[in-house]
Write an enzyme that holds these catalytic residues in place. Sequence first.
Site, mmCIF file in Angstrom:
data_model
loop_
_atom_site.group_PDB
_atom_site.id
_atom_site.type_symbol
_atom_site.label_atom_id
_atom_site.label_comp_id
_atom_site.label_asym_id
_atom_site.label_seq_id
_atom_site.Cartn_x
_atom_site.Cartn_y
_atom_site.Cartn_z
ATOM 1 C CB VAL A 67 -0.952 0.034 1.221
ATOM 2 C CG1 VAL A 67 -1.980 -1.077 1.127
ATOM 3 C CG2 VAL A 67 -0.179 -0.047 2.530
ATOM 4 C CB SER A 68 0.561 4.485 -1.580
ATOM 5 O OG SER A 68 -0.645 5.004 -1.052
#
Length: 203
Positions: A67-68
Site C-alpha cells: 500500500v502507498s
Amino acid sequence: MKNTYSPKEFGQLIGRSVITLQTWDRKGILHAYRSPTNRRYYTHEQYLQYRGLVAEEQGFTVVYARVSGVAQKPDLVTQINALATYCKEHSITVDEWMSDIGSGLNYKRKHFNRLMEMVELGQVRRIVIAHRDRLVRFGYDYFEALCERHHTELVIINGNNLSSEQELVRDLITIMTVFSARLHWLRSYKKAIRDAAVHKNQD
C-alpha cells in the site's frame, strides 16, 4: 516453456479433446484451475504428472503486498487476506510473505528490492500479487520480462487496477513534482548557457 495452458493447448499436449478435459474436471479425474475471470487453465506440473514425470519444485513461492501510505494499513490487511484466500483455494504453498508501505513509483522499497534480487539469483519460482500496480505503478512489463528470464512465474489474482483515488492522486502529484523540478533545472541550465555565450561575445 509455458507455466500455464488453456484447455485447448493442454488437450493438444496430452492428446485429449477439450470435451474430455471438461468431463474429467467435472468428475474430479483432472481438475482445471480457474482464473479470476473463471477461465479454466492447466499448469505445467499437471502435464508432468499426467505423463508420469516428476515435477520438481525449485525456488520459493513469495506473496508480495503493498500500500502507498501508513494510513492504508487496514487496506494492506485486506489485501493480504485476499492473497491468503487465493493461495489456499489454489493449493499454493507460500514460502515467504513480503509487504511494503510506499509508493508504486518508489523502486527503493526494502522488500521489493530484496524480492527482485532473489529473482535475479534464481531463488524465486512464483510471485503472487493482488494486481499489477501492487508491484510497480509503471514499468510492469519490464519486471514481468525480468521474471520470465529468470523462470519466475507472476501470478496476479485480480487483473484490474484497484488503487484508491487518493493513492492515484498522490502518485500523479509525485510525477508532476519531478517533472516540474526537471523543467526548472533545464530553464536554469539554458540561462547559464546564454549568459556564458554573452560573456564570451563581450570578450
